[in-house]
Design an enzyme around this catalytic site. Structure first.
Site, PDB file in Angstrom:
ATOM      1  CG  ASP A   1      -5.896   0.430   3.572  1.00  0.00           C
ATOM      2  OD1 ASP A   1      -5.968  -0.623   4.223  1.00  0.00           O
ATOM      3  OD2 ASP A   1      -4.982   1.271   3.741  1.00  0.00           O
TER       4      ASP A   1
ATOM      5  CD  GLU B   1      -5.459   2.935  -0.474  1.00  0.00           C
ATOM      6  OE1 GLU B   1      -4.572   2.344  -1.139  1.00  0.00           O
ATOM      7  OE2 GLU B   1      -5.393   3.099   0.754  1.00  0.00           O
TER       8      GLU B   1
ATOM      9  CD  GLN C   1      -3.091   5.225  10.388  1.00  0.00           C
ATOM     10  OE1 GLN C   1      -4.320   5.216  10.264  1.00  0.00           O
ATOM     11  NE2 GLN C   1      -2.290   5.682   9.452  1.00  0.00           N
TER      12      GLN C   1
ATOM     13  CE  LYS D   1      -3.604   2.543   7.233  1.00  0.00           C
ATOM     14  NZ  LYS D   1      -4.452   3.375   6.375  1.00  0.00           N
TER      15      LYS D   1
ATOM     16  CG  ASP E   1      -2.052   0.989   1.106  1.00  0.00           C
ATOM     17  OD1 ASP E   1      -2.296   1.491  -0.009  1.00  0.00           O
ATOM     18  OD2 ASP E   1      -2.674   1.277   2.132  1.00  0.00           O
TER      19      ASP E   1
ATOM     20  NE  ARG F   1      -7.909   6.949   9.184  1.00  0.00           N
ATOM     21  CZ  ARG F   1      -7.180   6.722   8.108  1.00  0.00           C
ATOM     22  NH1 ARG F   1      -5.900   6.373   8.210  1.00  0.00           N
ATOM     23  NH2 ARG F   1      -7.724   6.829   6.902  1.00  0.00           N
TER      24      ARG F   1
ATOM     25  CB  THR G   1      -7.373  -4.592   2.324  1.00  0.00           C
ATOM     26  OG1 THR G   1      -6.492  -4.254   3.394  1.00  0.00           O
ATOM     27  CG2 THR G   1      -7.180  -3.633   1.169  1.00  0.00           C
TER      28      THR G   1
ATOM     29  CG  HIS H   1      -4.132  10.601   2.120  1.00  0.00           C
ATOM     30  ND1 HIS H   1      -5.209  10.526   2.964  1.00  0.00           N
ATOM     31  CD2 HIS H   1      -3.272   9.624   2.542  1.00  0.00           C
ATOM     32  CE1 HIS H   1      -5.023   9.540   3.841  1.00  0.00           C
ATOM     33  NE2 HIS H   1      -3.859   8.985   3.602  1.00  0.00           N
TER      34      HIS H   1
ATOM     35  CD  GLU I   1      -7.356  12.783   3.637  1.00  0.00           C
ATOM     36  OE1 GLU I   1      -6.814  13.578   2.869  1.00  0.00           O
ATOM     37  OE2 GLU I   1      -7.639  11.605   3.316  1.00  0.00           O
TER      38      GLU I   1
ATOM     39  CD  GLU J   1      -6.127   5.007   4.384  1.00  0.00           C
ATOM     40  OE1 GLU J   1      -5.423   4.144   3.803  1.00  0.00           O
ATOM     41  OE2 GLU J   1      -5.658   5.851   5.161  1.00  0.00           O
TER      42      GLU J   1
HETATM   43 CA    CA Z   1      -4.060   2.985   2.546  1.00  0.00          CA
END
Ligand code: CA
Length: 401
Positions: free
Chosen positions: A222, A190, A229, A242, A117, A226, A246, A124, A347, A188
């Site tokens: 993904d 992607e 993380q 993570k 990843d 948080r 996924t 971002h 975000e 996320e």
């Molecule tokens: Ca990611």
């Protein structure tokens, strides 16, 4: 170019797309098909009838055997499928191999040996820098010199629709770490590139060899915790925040279908080192949409990604590391410059400080149990009809004890 198969307006699965997937019907083994309109075309059945080459590539529960055959097989196979779907003289032979999408089950399209990843959206990376390291430079010094990435957990790459059980883990508390279900479950959005032709140990894959190795692109969500993380990620990067899930879409869009979507990526300043230079335009005008409980909350633009897929593949192999058939190289969260283009809730809500107001009156900072997230994407096609990526969907379930 027109097909004899009815393709509804806005379907995204016209004859210039033909994404590959794996499907099954009641009581039958999974096999390889392509999406056309509201139908799936059974490639194993066509091969069995002598209309396509080598049945072993298609009478399989994954795309890996076909993807490992290389570009010399991918291109003529695609050309042949287009002929079968556009030439009226094949209609009677081919039509029995079509099944309504509503009548089939879609499966994990390919086995994933390794999952990488990246972190290739400047917007971002800068947003996360501001949120996680306030008061310091948003981008770390290496970011403009290499596509930052980490090795993820391939075993928990799951197909669209797989339930997402809220993970538990450690997070920072007022008096030391606490353990429990994440309170900041996030997404996320992607785009992943899927390796077809493997590389050999010690072999670099230069940016110019991208098309020889990469089979196609797939939508990725993904999922991220948080709070876990923020506590675990320094100094070696994300780990358990993570690796719990996924999700990928059921359809892999072939590289050939994206010819009209290719654009020049943003100018890279400073210029990257020679092994990362790429003269061909490999930015892709793919427009994503994120729906939370049926409401579109963001439309991230992939065309603005700073690092491109050929650069990511060149970087992954520059030390001689091997890539294998089915390896998934995800782009990193796709975020644009405006708020309604951000590809994650951290975000969109600025780490929970600016709640999202949904049209049904609900407010969200991070995901709640029962929430459903669906990510879709489209790109321009060669004949003006859009190229659809299908959707990657997941619903959040309560944490287990
Ligand atoms: Ca990611």
């Amino acid at each position: 170019m027109s097909t004899w198969v009815p393709v509804p307006e806005g379907s995204g699965f016209g004859v210039t797309n033909l994404p590959y997937g794996v499907f099954s019907q009641r009581g039958e083994l999974p096999r390889v098909g392509v999406a056309i309109g509201d139908h799936v075309l059974d490639l194993a059945e066509l091969a069995g009838a002598g209309l396509l080459a080598d049945r072993r590539w298609f009478a399989a529960g994954s795309l890996n055997a076909f993807m490992s055959a290389g570009r010399a097989v991918w291109q003529p196979t695609r050309d042949r499928i287009i002929t079968l779907l556009t030439d009226m003289s094949y209609r009677d032979e081919v039509e029995p191999a079509l099944s309504p999408m509503a009548d089939v089950e879609l499966h994990m399209p390919f086995a994933v040996p390794d999952y990488v990843d990246f972190y290739s959206s400047r917007e971002h990376a800068a947003n996360l820098g501001r949120i996680l390291r306030p008061g310091s430079e948003p981008l770390l010094p290496n970011w403009t010199h290499l596509p930052v990435g980490y090795h993820g957990r391939s075993a928990t790459v799951v197909p669209s629709g797989t339930p997402i059980v809220r993970p538990s883990g450690q997070r920072r508390g007022d008096h030391g770490p606490v353990f429990g279900p994440t309170q900041k479950l996030d997404i996320e959005a992607e785009i992943g590139c899927v390796v077809g032709m493997p590389s050999a140990l010690g072999q670099r894959v230069p940016t110019t060899a991208f098309r020889d190795h990469v089979f196609g692109f797939v939508l990725v969500n993904d999922w991220s915790a948080r709070d876990v993380q923020a506590w675990e990620y320094q100094p070696l990067g994300p780990f358990l925040s993570k690796s719990f899930a996924t999700s990928i879409a059921p359809w892999v869009v072939p590289v050939e279908a994206l010819e009209a979507a290719r654009v020049r990526p943003p100018e890279q300043d400073p210029p990257p080192l020679p092994y990362l230079r790429c003269d061909e335009p490999w930015g892709l005008d793919i427009r994503l949409a994120i729906e939370l409980n049926g409401h579109v909350v963001s439309r991230p633009p992939f065309a603005g990604m700073y690092w491109t897929a050929p650069q990511q593949l060149a970087h992954t192999t520059v030390n001689g590391a091997v890539v294998r058939t089915g390896d998934l190289l995800a782009s990193g969260t796709v975020s644009g410059p405006t708020r309604d283009q951000r590809g994650s809730l951290i975000e969109l809500t600025w780490n929970g400080n600016e709640p999202l107001e949904l049209p049904d009156g609900a407010r969200r900072v991070f995901l709640e149990d029962g929430d459903t997230v669906r990510i879709t994407a489209t790109a321009p096609g060669t004949d003006g009809t859009p190229i659809g990526f299908g959707g990657v969907v997941g619903t959040v379930y309560p944490a287990t004890e």
